[in-house]
Design a protein around this motif. Structure first.
Motif, PDB file in Angstrom:
ATOM      1  N   SER A 124       0.935  -1.187   0.043  1.00  0.00           N
ATOM      2  CA  SER A 124       0.036  -0.108  -0.008  1.00  0.00           C
ATOM      3  C   SER A 124       0.896   1.025   0.081  1.00  0.00           C
ATOM      4  CB  SER A 124      -1.003   0.046   1.453  1.00  0.00           C
ATOM      5  OG  SER A 124      -1.996  -1.122   1.314  1.00  0.00           O
ATOM      6  N   GLY A 125       0.444   2.337  -0.694  1.00  0.00           N
ATOM      7  CA  GLY A 125       1.060   3.541  -0.734  1.00  0.00           C
ATOM      8  C   GLY A 125       0.824   4.224   0.396  1.00  0.00           C
ATOM      9  N   VAL A 126       1.178   5.481   0.677  1.00  0.00           N
ATOM     10  CA  VAL A 126       1.151   6.221   1.757  1.00  0.00           C
ATOM     11  C   VAL A 126       0.588   7.564   1.258  1.00  0.00           C
ATOM     12  CG1 VAL A 126       2.419   7.343   3.671  1.00  0.00           C
ATOM     13  CG2 VAL A 126       3.364   5.242   2.724  1.00  0.00           C
ATOM     14  N   GLY A 127      -0.460   7.944   2.077  1.00  0.00           N
ATOM     15  CA  GLY A 127      -1.256   9.383   1.609  1.00  0.00           C
ATOM     16  C   GLY A 127      -1.149   9.964   3.130  1.00  0.00           C
ATOM     17  N   VAL A 128      -0.726  11.237   2.988  1.00  0.00           N
ATOM     18  CA  VAL A 128      -0.716  12.305   4.208  1.00  0.00           C
ATOM     19  C   VAL A 128      -1.835  12.896   4.333  1.00  0.00           C
ATOM     20  CG1 VAL A 128       0.808  13.938   5.317  1.00  0.00           C
ATOM     21  CG2 VAL A 128       1.839  12.075   4.234  1.00  0.00           C
ATOM     22  N   SER A 129      -2.608  13.196   5.351  1.00  0.00           N
ATOM     23  CA  SER A 129      -3.687  14.057   5.723  1.00  0.00           C
ATOM     24  C   SER A 129      -3.199  15.336   5.939  1.00  0.00           C
ATOM     25  CB  SER A 129      -4.495  13.506   6.951  1.00  0.00           C
ATOM     26  OG  SER A 129      -5.654  14.269   6.819  1.00  0.00           O
ATOM     27  N   CYS A 130      -3.406  16.386   4.972  1.00  0.00           N
ATOM     28  CA  CYS A 130      -2.968  17.583   5.205  1.00  0.00           C
ATOM     29  C   CYS A 130      -3.330  18.370   6.205  1.00  0.00           C
ATOM     30  CB  CYS A 130      -3.113  18.330   3.696  1.00  0.00           C
ATOM     31  SG  CYS A 130      -2.231  17.474   2.373  1.00  0.00           S
ATOM     32  N   GLY A 131      -4.632  18.572   6.413  1.00  0.00           N
ATOM     33  CA  GLY A 131      -5.259  19.302   7.683  1.00  0.00           C
ATOM     34  C   GLY A 131      -4.544  19.186   9.026  1.00  0.00           C
ATOM     35  N   PRO A 132      -4.625  18.016   9.326  1.00  0.00           N
ATOM     36  CA  PRO A 132      -4.154  17.730  10.928  1.00  0.00           C
ATOM     37  C   PRO A 132      -2.544  17.808  10.845  1.00  0.00           C
ATOM     38  CG  PRO A 132      -5.627  15.938  10.307  1.00  0.00           C
ATOM     39  CD  PRO A 132      -5.412  16.622   8.894  1.00  0.00           C
ATOM     40  N   ALA A 133      -1.968  17.700   9.494  1.00  0.00           N
ATOM     41  CA  ALA A 133      -0.351  17.987   9.462  1.00  0.00           C
ATOM     42  C   ALA A 133      -0.161  19.408   9.191  1.00  0.00           C
ATOM     43  CB  ALA A 133       0.057  17.108   8.326  1.00  0.00           C
ATOM     44  N   GLN A 134      -1.155  20.285   9.104  1.00  0.00           N
ATOM     45  CA  GLN A 134      -1.017  21.690   8.850  1.00  0.00           C
ATOM     46  C   GLN A 134      -0.040  22.038   7.665  1.00  0.00           C
ATOM     47  OE1 GLN A 134       0.073  24.098  12.296  1.00  0.00           O
ATOM     48  NE2 GLN A 134      -1.449  22.865  13.492  1.00  0.00           N
ATOM     49  N   LEU A 135      -0.307  21.101   6.665  1.00  0.00           N
ATOM     50  CA  LEU A 135       0.147  21.400   5.484  1.00  0.00           C
ATOM     51  C   LEU A 135      -0.551  22.113   4.375  1.00  0.00           C
ATOM     52  CD1 LEU A 135       1.928  17.780   5.288  1.00  0.00           C
ATOM     53  CD2 LEU A 135       3.100  19.984   5.442  1.00  0.00           C
ATOM     54  N   VAL A 136       0.091  22.776   3.636  1.00  0.00           N
ATOM     55  CA  VAL A 136      -0.727  23.166   2.243  1.00  0.00           C
ATOM     56  C   VAL A 136       0.529  22.767   1.197  1.00  0.00           C
ATOM     57  CG1 VAL A 136      -1.111  25.371   0.851  1.00  0.00           C
ATOM     58  CG2 VAL A 136      -1.886  25.285   3.116  1.00  0.00           C
ATOM     59  N   VAL A 137      -0.130  22.028   0.429  1.00  0.00           N
ATOM     60  CA  VAL A 137       0.690  21.525  -0.927  1.00  0.00           C
ATOM     61  C   VAL A 137       0.322  22.002  -2.132  1.00  0.00           C
ATOM     62  CG1 VAL A 137       1.790  19.361  -2.132  1.00  0.00           C
ATOM     63  CG2 VAL A 137       1.106  19.434   0.538  1.00  0.00           C
ATOM     64  N   ILE A 138       1.162  22.572  -2.949  1.00  0.00           N
ATOM     65  CA  ILE A 138       0.813  23.125  -4.357  1.00  0.00           C
ATOM     66  C   ILE A 138       0.979  22.040  -5.154  1.00  0.00           C
ATOM     67  CG2 ILE A 138       1.169  24.949  -5.845  1.00  0.00           C
ATOM     68  CD1 ILE A 138      -0.051  25.994  -3.357  1.00  0.00           C
ATOM     69  N   ASP A 139       0.194  21.561  -5.960  1.00  0.00           N
ATOM     70  CA  ASP A 139       0.104  20.528  -6.826  1.00  0.00           C
ATOM     71  C   ASP A 139       0.014  21.059  -8.063  1.00  0.00           C
ATOM     72  OD1 ASP A 139      -0.241  18.135  -8.490  1.00  0.00           O
ATOM     73  OD2 ASP A 139      -2.010  17.431  -7.389  1.00  0.00           O
ATOM     74  N   ILE A 140       1.136  20.763  -8.987  1.00  0.00           N
ATOM     75  CA  ILE A 140       1.445  21.529 -10.324  1.00  0.00           C
ATOM     76  C   ILE A 140       1.486  20.465 -11.134  1.00  0.00           C
ATOM     77  CG2 ILE A 140       2.978  22.958 -11.722  1.00  0.00           C
ATOM     78  CD1 ILE A 140       4.344  23.779  -9.199  1.00  0.00           C
ATOM     79  N   ASP A 141       0.500  20.369 -12.371  1.00  0.00           N
ATOM     80  CA  ASP A 141       0.280  19.756 -13.259  1.00  0.00           C
ATOM     81  C   ASP A 141       1.241  19.888 -14.627  1.00  0.00           C
ATOM     82  OD1 ASP A 141      -0.639  17.711 -15.065  1.00  0.00           O
ATOM     83  OD2 ASP A 141      -2.912  18.009 -14.783  1.00  0.00           O
ATOM     84  N   ALA A 142       1.937  18.904 -15.063  1.00  0.00           N
ATOM     85  CA  ALA A 142       2.732  19.146 -16.051  1.00  0.00           C
ATOM     86  C   ALA A 142       2.165  18.509 -17.431  1.00  0.00           C
ATOM     87  CB  ALA A 142       4.098  18.538 -16.000  1.00  0.00           C
ATOM     88  N   ARG A 143       0.966  17.921 -17.544  1.00  0.00           N
ATOM     89  CA  ARG A 143       0.482  17.664 -18.654  1.00  0.00           C
ATOM     90  C   ARG A 143      -0.106  18.870 -19.750  1.00  0.00           C
ATOM     91  NH1 ARG A 143      -1.618  13.865 -14.850  1.00  0.00           N
ATOM     92  NH2 ARG A 143      -1.029  11.704 -15.087  1.00  0.00           N
ATOM     93  N   THR A 144       0.051  18.766 -20.667  1.00  0.00           N
ATOM     94  CA  THR A 144      -0.244  19.673 -21.899  1.00  0.00           C
ATOM     95  C   THR A 144      -1.888  19.457 -22.160  1.00  0.00           C
ATOM     96  OG1 THR A 144       2.130  19.950 -22.602  1.00  0.00           O
ATOM     97  CG2 THR A 144       0.211  20.754 -24.038  1.00  0.00           C
TER      98      THR A 144
END
Length: 354
Positions: free
Chosen positions: A74-94
């Motif tokens: 199983s892969g690993v997901g991180v719950s952003c809210g409780p971790a106080q994270l803001v992640v900017i997800d940049i898509d490279a697909r044209t």
């Protein structure tokens, strides 16, 4: 994958299992799949199960070990809210460009502006950063960055507990930072670096830890409705600029003071909110109270002039104040109410000449 999960837990990032080889959460039990169990009432969570994705995230090492012992791939997901994270997800697909008013919500792009070469999230985010005179997050080596199997990039930032920044998709119509750039925050999750999927591995670039969310980016998230109580619905027609060379619209007689100039209103709001959020760089000696009062007074005048409603004004100001001074919520609330009330006595019409 267990080692990845435990490393995240050590960093105090709650984790939950992802389906083996995929970036989506592991499947719920049958009762959860058919809707019998909700996250709030699900007995699976209380007994160590992993139903409901990020709702099952934990930093408990015993529970993590037991989960990945059962499904080691199983892969690993991180719950952003409780971790106080803001992640900017940049898509490279044209992809094919959308309408101009969907590229940078709330920022008009005139028809004469040549968009040749603009093709993905790396481009739109770079332009937004350039407009604000800031470092492009994709090039920010001071914070944690993770290359995705598709060629995209996750830029991890540490955010204050308040305001709770919310998730969005770059193609969203209710909230969006810019086209092809998603936001992973409260109410969402991000794939942990080191996770292996069928498409490839999420690879960490360098060794930097998540840096504090830059004030300019926090202001953009507030402006574009990424706070829990402030969702912006943009009327794209109102923000569409006139065609190149065409006459600029003039306020109708008798209506100028109610319509105003929307671009000038947005700029005036951004200026005073920037003063407030800029106080986050230091805990004192920044003139926070004075700047917040001035912002509330200014925006109160805009409310009186009909440019925005009272609720939106209060929530926008409170989000900015909570970002700059998260431990002074009640004090900020009093300043905001007083400033709005005073500003309401003097309606403001930015950009409109009498």
């Amino acid at each position: 994958m267990l080692a990845v999960a435990l490393e995240c837990a050590t960093a105090r990032w709650p984790v939950h299992p992802l389906a083996p080889g995929r970036k989506s959460p592991a499947r719920n039990c049958p009762a959860c799949q058919d809707g019998t169990h909700t996250p709030a009432s699900c007995p699976c969570l209380r007994t160590g199960g992993w139903c409901h994705g990020f709702h099952a995230a934990t930093t408990d090492t015993a529970r993590i070990t037991a989960r990945w012992a059962t499904r080691p791939a199983s892969g690993v997901g991180v719950s952003c809210g409780p971790a106080q994270l803001v992640v900017i997800d940049i898509d490279a697909r044209t992809k094919t460009l959308p309408e101009r008013d969907r590229l940078w919500p709330g920022i008009p792009i005139h028809d004469h502006v040549d968009l040749t070469g603009l093709a993905n999230g790396f481009h739109t985010l770079a332009v937004l950063a350039a407009l604000r005179g800031a470092t492009d997050p994709a090039e920010d080596e001071t914070t944690m960055r993770v290359r995705t199997p598709s060629g995209g990039l996750h830029v991890w930032y540490q955010a204050p507990a308040s305001p709770d920044f919310q998730c969005s998709t770059g193609s969203g119509t209710t909230r969006a930072l810019c086209w092809q750039v998603d936001v992973r925050a409260h109410g969402g999750y991000v794939v942990a670096p080191g996770t292996i999927t069928n498409e490839g591995t999420y690879s960490r670039l360098g060794t930097a830890a998540p840096a504090p969310l830059p004030p300019w980016l926090a202001r953009e998230l507030i402006r574009t409705g990424h706070t829990a109580s402030h969702t912006v619905r943009i009327d794209h027609a109102q923000h569409r600029p006139p065609a190149a060379g065409g006459p600029k619209p003039r306020p109708r007689e008798g209506a100028a003071r109610t319509e105003g100039n929307r671009d000038a209103v947005a700029k005036a709001m951004e200026t005073v909110l920037t003063d407030v959020t800029g106080c986050a760089v230091a805990a004192e000696n920044m003139g926070f109270s004075e700047k917040l009062n001035r912002a509330a007074y200014t925006i109160g005048g805009m409310v009186a002039a009909g440019h925005l409603d009272q609720h939106t004004a209060e929530q926008t100001l409170q989000a900015a104040a909570d970002y700059a001074r998260p431990r002074q919520h009640k004090r900020a609330q009093q300043i905001i109410r007083s400033g709005l009330a005073a500003g309401a006595q003097r309606p403001m019409y930015p950009g409109v000449r009498s």
